[in-house]
Write a protein that holds these residues in place. Structure first.
Motif, PDB file in Angstrom:
ATOM      1  N   LYS A 123      -9.981  -5.960  -2.279  1.00 50.44           N
ATOM      2  CA  LYS A 123      -8.843  -5.251  -1.961  1.00 50.44           C
ATOM      3  C   LYS A 123      -7.662  -6.161  -2.766  1.00 50.44           C
ATOM      4  O   LYS A 123      -7.992  -7.533  -3.391  1.00 50.44           O
ATOM      5  CB  LYS A 123      -8.499  -5.600  -0.538  1.00 50.44           C
ATOM      6  CG  LYS A 123      -9.188  -4.919   0.480  1.00 50.44           C
ATOM      7  CD  LYS A 123      -8.860  -5.046   2.010  1.00 50.44           C
ATOM      8  CE  LYS A 123      -9.699  -4.267   2.707  1.00 50.44           C
ATOM      9  NZ  LYS A 123      -9.396  -4.434   4.183  1.00 50.44           N
ATOM     10  N   ASP A 124      -6.560  -5.760  -2.890  1.00 48.92           N
ATOM     11  CA  ASP A 124      -5.459  -6.234  -3.607  1.00 48.92           C
ATOM     12  C   ASP A 124      -5.258  -7.512  -2.985  1.00 48.92           C
ATOM     13  O   ASP A 124      -5.101  -7.763  -1.570  1.00 48.92           O
ATOM     14  CB  ASP A 124      -4.200  -5.453  -3.436  1.00 48.92           C
ATOM     15  CG  ASP A 124      -3.103  -6.130  -3.969  1.00 48.92           C
ATOM     16  OD1 ASP A 124      -3.063  -6.130  -5.535  1.00 48.92           O
ATOM     17  OD2 ASP A 124      -2.028  -6.601  -3.423  1.00 48.92           O
ATOM     18  N   PHE A 125      -5.066  -8.611  -3.732  1.00 46.89           N
ATOM     19  CA  PHE A 125      -4.640 -10.306  -3.330  1.00 46.89           C
ATOM     20  C   PHE A 125      -3.681 -10.007  -2.378  1.00 46.89           C
ATOM     21  O   PHE A 125      -3.772 -10.695  -1.360  1.00 46.89           O
ATOM     22  CB  PHE A 125      -4.294 -10.883  -4.569  1.00 46.89           C
ATOM     23  CG  PHE A 125      -4.093 -12.373  -4.230  1.00 46.89           C
ATOM     24  CD1 PHE A 125      -5.222 -13.307  -4.021  1.00 46.89           C
ATOM     25  CD2 PHE A 125      -2.732 -12.702  -3.948  1.00 46.89           C
ATOM     26  CE1 PHE A 125      -4.677 -14.627  -3.679  1.00 46.89           C
ATOM     27  CE2 PHE A 125      -2.445 -13.859  -3.732  1.00 46.89           C
ATOM     28  CZ  PHE A 125      -3.360 -15.087  -3.356  1.00 46.89           C
ATOM     29  N   TRP A 126      -2.558  -9.260  -2.622  1.00 47.56           N
ATOM     30  CA  TRP A 126      -1.547  -9.613  -1.610  1.00 47.56           C
ATOM     31  C   TRP A 126      -1.571  -9.132  -0.397  1.00 47.56           C
ATOM     32  O   TRP A 126      -1.096  -9.414   0.735  1.00 47.56           O
ATOM     33  CB  TRP A 126      -0.211  -9.137  -2.538  1.00 47.56           C
ATOM     34  CG  TRP A 126       0.284  -9.856  -3.630  1.00 47.56           C
ATOM     35  CD1 TRP A 126       0.204  -9.465  -4.896  1.00 47.56           C
ATOM     36  CD2 TRP A 126       0.808 -11.289  -3.567  1.00 47.56           C
ATOM     37  NE1 TRP A 126       0.667 -10.519  -5.639  1.00 47.56           N
ATOM     38  CE2 TRP A 126       0.840 -11.583  -4.882  1.00 47.56           C
ATOM     39  CE3 TRP A 126       0.981 -12.083  -2.703  1.00 47.56           C
ATOM     40  CZ2 TRP A 126       1.522 -12.907  -5.466  1.00 47.56           C
ATOM     41  CZ3 TRP A 126       1.664 -13.410  -3.033  1.00 47.56           C
ATOM     42  CH2 TRP A 126       1.887 -13.560  -4.288  1.00 47.56           C
ATOM     43  N   ALA A 127      -2.434  -8.060  -0.308  1.00 47.74           N
ATOM     44  CA  ALA A 127      -2.870  -7.323   0.670  1.00 47.74           C
ATOM     45  C   ALA A 127      -3.536  -7.995   1.701  1.00 47.74           C
ATOM     46  O   ALA A 127      -3.513  -8.132   2.849  1.00 47.74           O
ATOM     47  CB  ALA A 127      -3.445  -6.042   0.595  1.00 47.74           C
ATOM     48  N   LEU A 279       0.587  -1.948   1.826  1.00 53.90           N
ATOM     49  CA  LEU A 279      -0.194  -2.663   0.944  1.00 53.90           C
ATOM     50  C   LEU A 279      -1.816  -2.362   1.314  1.00 53.90           C
ATOM     51  O   LEU A 279      -2.635  -3.148   1.009  1.00 53.90           O
ATOM     52  CB  LEU A 279      -0.027  -3.929   1.065  1.00 53.90           C
ATOM     53  CG  LEU A 279       1.391  -4.525   0.829  1.00 53.90           C
ATOM     54  CD1 LEU A 279       1.432  -6.196   1.221  1.00 53.90           C
ATOM     55  CD2 LEU A 279       1.671  -4.321  -0.692  1.00 53.90           C
ATOM     56  N   GLY A 280      -1.967  -0.955   1.401  1.00 50.55           N
ATOM     57  CA  GLY A 280      -3.424  -0.526   1.498  1.00 50.55           C
ATOM     58  C   GLY A 280      -3.984  -0.836   2.887  1.00 50.55           C
ATOM     59  O   GLY A 280      -5.121  -0.524   3.142  1.00 50.55           O
ATOM     60  N   GLU A 281      -3.084  -1.471   3.755  1.00 48.93           N
ATOM     61  CA  GLU A 281      -3.614  -1.531   5.192  1.00 48.93           C
ATOM     62  C   GLU A 281      -2.769  -1.012   6.306  1.00 48.93           C
ATOM     63  O   GLU A 281      -1.690  -0.550   5.826  1.00 48.93           O
ATOM     64  CB  GLU A 281      -3.635  -3.176   5.480  1.00 48.93           C
ATOM     65  CG  GLU A 281      -4.384  -3.832   4.623  1.00 48.93           C
ATOM     66  CD  GLU A 281      -5.493  -4.021   4.870  1.00 48.93           C
ATOM     67  OE1 GLU A 281      -6.254  -3.499   5.955  1.00 48.93           O
ATOM     68  OE2 GLU A 281      -6.441  -4.392   4.150  1.00 48.93           O
ATOM     69  N   SER A 282      -3.235  -0.841   7.423  1.00 53.18           N
ATOM     70  CA  SER A 282      -2.653  -0.165   8.613  1.00 53.18           C
ATOM     71  C   SER A 282      -2.048  -1.238   9.637  1.00 53.18           C
ATOM     72  O   SER A 282      -2.799  -2.234   9.810  1.00 53.18           O
ATOM     73  CB  SER A 282      -3.452   0.858   9.306  1.00 53.18           C
ATOM     74  OG  SER A 282      -3.806   1.988   8.396  1.00 53.18           O
ATOM     75  N   PHE A 283      -0.819  -1.127  10.029  1.00 55.49           N
ATOM     76  CA  PHE A 283      -0.174  -1.882  10.782  1.00 55.49           C
ATOM     77  C   PHE A 283       0.509  -1.158  11.807  1.00 55.49           C
ATOM     78  O   PHE A 283       0.732   0.058  11.611  1.00 55.49           O
ATOM     79  CB  PHE A 283       0.741  -2.875   9.959  1.00 55.49           C
ATOM     80  CG  PHE A 283       0.207  -3.850   9.021  1.00 55.49           C
ATOM     81  CD1 PHE A 283      -0.311  -4.863   9.390  1.00 55.49           C
ATOM     82  CD2 PHE A 283       0.239  -3.358   7.637  1.00 55.49           C
ATOM     83  CE1 PHE A 283      -0.882  -5.958   8.364  1.00 55.49           C
ATOM     84  CE2 PHE A 283      -0.330  -4.239   6.417  1.00 55.49           C
ATOM     85  CZ  PHE A 283      -0.964  -5.367   6.989  1.00 55.49           C
ATOM     86  N   VAL A 284       1.123  -2.004  12.933  1.00 58.78           N
ATOM     87  CA  VAL A 284       1.917  -1.477  13.846  1.00 58.78           C
ATOM     88  C   VAL A 284       3.148  -1.909  13.554  1.00 58.78           C
ATOM     89  O   VAL A 284       3.400  -3.105  13.119  1.00 58.78           O
ATOM     90  CB  VAL A 284       1.660  -1.878  15.369  1.00 58.78           C
ATOM     91  CG1 VAL A 284       2.497  -1.303  16.382  1.00 58.78           C
ATOM     92  CG2 VAL A 284       0.138  -1.045  15.676  1.00 58.78           C
ATOM     93  N   LEU A 285       4.043  -0.911  13.518  1.00 60.16           N
ATOM     94  CA  LEU A 285       5.604  -1.455  13.206  1.00 60.16           C
ATOM     95  C   LEU A 285       6.403  -1.082  14.461  1.00 60.16           C
ATOM     96  O   LEU A 285       6.404  -0.122  15.136  1.00 60.16           O
ATOM     97  CB  LEU A 285       6.185  -0.514  11.971  1.00 60.16           C
ATOM     98  CG  LEU A 285       7.563  -1.098  11.688  1.00 60.16           C
ATOM     99  CD1 LEU A 285       7.668  -2.479  11.046  1.00 60.16           C
ATOM    100  CD2 LEU A 285       8.272  -0.042  10.747  1.00 60.16           C
ATOM    101  N   GLY A 286       7.024  -2.247  14.812  1.00 59.88           N
ATOM    102  CA  GLY A 286       8.026  -1.895  15.994  1.00 59.88           C
ATOM    103  C   GLY A 286       9.437  -1.863  15.547  1.00 59.88           C
ATOM    104  O   GLY A 286       9.874  -2.742  14.966  1.00 59.88           O
ATOM    105  N   HIS A 287      10.119  -0.929  15.631  1.00 57.07           N
ATOM    106  CA  HIS A 287      11.342  -0.348  15.430  1.00 57.07           C
ATOM    107  C   HIS A 287      12.443  -0.570  16.426  1.00 57.07           C
ATOM    108  O   HIS A 287      12.252   0.185  17.394  1.00 57.07           O
ATOM    109  CB  HIS A 287      11.327   1.024  14.643  1.00 57.07           C
ATOM    110  CG  HIS A 287      12.764   1.301  13.987  1.00 57.07           C
ATOM    111  ND1 HIS A 287      13.152   2.562  13.857  1.00 57.07           N
ATOM    112  CD2 HIS A 287      13.647   0.644  13.948  1.00 57.07           C
ATOM    113  CE1 HIS A 287      14.092   2.839  13.424  1.00 57.07           C
ATOM    114  NE2 HIS A 287      14.691   1.566  13.415  1.00 57.07           N
TER     115      HIS A 287
END
Length: 697
Positions: A123-127, A279-287
């Motif tokens: 995968k991308d290094f930063w991801a 960045l090519g990944e799935s996350f949860v975002l709390g807004h």
């Protein structure tokens, strides 16, 4: 060409592992134990292929190497012990004790292999840096599971080895050797490490690597980022995110300004959680909208946490002009309450197999132990605040658990809470109607209620339709939910200890973790029994823990697990031996052995087939199963057997259908149902009025 090379390499490594494993003459893959060994060998072969490319692991490389080394050392030790203690021609008659422990070891190693594979994915290094930077799963999850399992496997080999062969003198010598291993003199952690450290993967070298490997990987990552050429402003911003202290707020433009950032779906309407792609990944975002200042303490707290069983804020972003805060977290599937509701139905009253339920309890307890070690009390622990994710694709039901929604500054109030929310609160919290009584012991009470739902599939008190103030009043008066059908006494006993009315009588999560770990070991050793045929542990594990608590380090490390389980085993064997000697003395039989120390165990072993050396009491609803009904234990047991379609002696690898009984509540202050059980210790003081609380030791 590359894929062909990979396949050839994989096949070669797997064959080498098989040749190493199965050096016994006349080997046949039709045997269950050998099948398990073959599968473990295949996992190790695949793992060796992955580690050929270890230099391509740029994130958490040292952790991957440690995990691979530990798996190989463990397996070499197991094979060596089998070759020393077992006879191959007895594999069909005396090796059966190894089948379930080896199956568990295969599952553990398979999960670890997947972890290494994920770290190696191109995968991308930063991801990878963003998603794996704070990950501690290698030590606190995968190696934790390995160290817990390796003790069980060695115990199974010892049990099978004690009855291996036909020479009675040789068998007695083996038992003597094993009895000397579990001598009280070894109840010292330093001596244990010197004597058994290599076998149990806690030698000085491996323990040092366990303690330092995570910090080393983080330092290596910071060095790699510092030396890495950055071609854009965005890469400089990502580098700052990874290298900055935890809890720092970053401009939201770094997140939403990324080219591949977008929102996939909303996860909750009230809590404003979303699944995002970044960045090519799935996350949860709390807004969160509003003044950011009140959130800073919680953001700092949650960002500083790093544990596989606790949800934490990975990164925090804010928009000061719009007064918005964005918190990035790991993506999980759903909460435990929703998961149980989804899988339970009329045909499936228990949501999980017993071993999976205990594994979930253990993960929750480990997560809470970690929070309490940092003086963080949850205050609102319930299944809705426990997040779950499936661990693998084998459909074995195992879940990865993370505790969420803990806080220092949330200012929870009970006055506006619903009846559902109140059933999880401890009596002292309901009494105060404020946060002043939130404590370690209040969390333990909530954990007891969670255990009840995991074991029964029922929300506590749901059949009584308790609402609001009625819930608070009844709980404060001592009412607790009643188990609607037979459940293993070792688990109902643990549950009832946790929901004791008096906080001081509830165990700490540190004790709960050790006891659950040993209960899981007990279930693995007896996994072939159905619920009604499950043997009952010969000793009370909480009594053992109380006896040993001074020998254990207060803030235990993963490397302490084998010693803790070894100590439990020493005391368990001692108690069982004394029990059998007393029983032999009372019955007038001599029952002595020329080797003395382990004479009680010799009485329990037959030469022709394996029998556990522990005097396990055979299951009945009176002795091993807690039956939450006004019907007599014998009557309930017959109903359960009738519904399962089996005779009492029948066995199945799946639990039988459970009783179609309505769950009830039982007032702890009522004396109408206080009939002492058959196994009650004489003269023990009754702590509370619950029917089964007097059984607690």
């Amino acid at each position: 060409m590359a894929s062909s090379f990979f396949l050839i390499l994989a096949e070669s490594s797997i064959n080498r592992e098989k040749n190493k494993l199965f050096s016994f003459p006349g080997f046949s893959f039709s045997d269950a134990v050998m099948d398990q060994l073959q599968q473990i060998g295949e996992v190790l072969g695949n793992l060796k292929v992955l580690m050929v490319f270890k230099d391509e692991i740029h994130i958490n490389q040292r952790q991957c190497r440690l995990l691979s080394d530990a798996y190989n050392i463990a397996f070499e030790g197991i094979i060596e012990e089998m070759q020393l203690n077992l006879k191959f021609d007895e594999k069909n008659t005396k090796w059966s004790a190894l089948e379930n422990p080896l199956r568990e070891l295969h599952r553990v190693m398979k999960e670890g292999k997947q972890y290494i594979k994920n770290c190696l994915e191109p995968k991308d290094f930063w991801a990878k840096a963003i998603s794996l930077n704070h990950n501690t799963d290698c030590v606190n999850f995968h190696l934790h599971n390995l160290l817990s399992c390796i003790s069980i496997v060695y115990e199974a080999i010892e049990n099978a080895g004690e009855i291996s062969g036909c020479d009675h003198e040789e068998i007695n010598k083996k038992r003597l050797i094993h009895s000397k291993k579990y001598d009280q003199d070894w109840l010292d952690q330093k001596l244990f490490q010197i004597k058994y450290g290599k076998r149990y993967l806690v030698s000085q070298e491996l323990s040092s690597r366990l303690d330092s490997v995570t910090k080393e990987d983080r330092w290596n990552l910071s060095e790699a980022i510092s030396e890495r050429k950055r071609s854009s402003k965005h890469e400089n911003q990502l580098a700052e995110i990874v290298l900055s202290p935890k809890g720092k707020l970053f401009p939201v433009s770094i997140l939403v300004g990324s080219k591949d950032y977008f929102v996939r779906r909303r996860l909750s309407t009230g809590r404003k959680y979303k699944e995002i792609h970044w960045l090519g990944e799935s996350f949860v975002l709390g807004h969160f909208i509003g003044d950011v200042e009140p959130l800073l303490e919680d953001i700092s707290l949650s960002s500083s946490i790093s544990h596989p069983n606790v949800m934490h804020y990975m990164y925090a972003f804010c928009d000061e002009e719009k007064k918005e805060c964005f918190l990035v977290m790991e993506l999980m599937n759903k909460d435990l309450a929703s998961y149980i509701k989804e899988i339970c139905c009329t045909r499936r009253r228990i949501p999980f197999p017993l071993i999976v339920a205990v594994d979930i309890m253990l993960q929750v307890a480990i997560g809470m132990e970690y929070l309490h070690s940092r003086q963080i009390y949850h205050g609102d622990l319930n299944p809705s605040n426990i997040l779950v994710k499936t661990r693998n694709s084998s459909h074995d039901g195992y879940l990865h658990i993370k505790i969420a929604e803990f806080s220092l500054s949330s200012g929870k109030k009970l006055k506006g809470s619903t009846g559902y929310e109140r059933i999880w609160y401890a009596p002292e919290v309901l009494m105060e109607e404020s946060t002043s009584k939130y404590s370690e012991k209040a969390d333990v009470y909530s954990f007891g209620m969670i255990c009840f739902e995991l074991l029964t599939g029922k929300v506590p008190f749901e059949d009584d339709h308790l609402q609001g103030d009625k819930t608070s009043r009844n709980v404060r008066a001592g009412e607790r939910p009643l188990f609607p059908f037979p459940s293993p006494r070792c688990l109902t006993s643990l549950t009832k200890r946790c929901w004791q009315a008096e906080p001081a009588q509830r165990p700490s999560f540190t004790s709960v973790v050790r006891v659950l770990r040993y209960i899981k070991r007990f279930l693995i050793m007896n996994m072939d029994n159905n619920l009604l045929d499950l043997p009952c542990p010969a000793v009370d594990y909480f009594e053992i823990d109380m006896k040993l608590s001074k020998k254990f380090i207060e803030t235990a490390r993963v490397s302490d697990i084998p010693f803790q389980m070894f100590c439990y085993r020493v005391i368990e064997r001692e108690r069982c031996s004394l029990y059998l000697k007393e029983k032999s003395s009372d019955s007038g039989s001599e029952g002595t052995s020329t080797y003395g120390d382990d004479s009680g165990f010799n009485m329990m072993i037959h030469d022709d087939s394996f029998v556990s050396p522990l005097p396990l009491r055979r299951s009945s609803s009176q002795m091993c199963l807690d039956v939450g009904s006004k019907s007599s234990p014998r009557k309930i047991d017959k109903k359960a057997v009738k519904q399962s379609g089996q005779t009492p002696k029948g066995r199945t690898k799946r639990p039988p259908p459970l009783l179609n009984l309505r769950g009830r509540s039982l007032n702890l202050k009522s004396n109408s149902q206080l009939t002492p059980p058959a196994t009650m210790t004489p003269g023990r003081r009754r702590i509370s009025g619950h029917k089964s609380d007097s059984e607690l030791a």
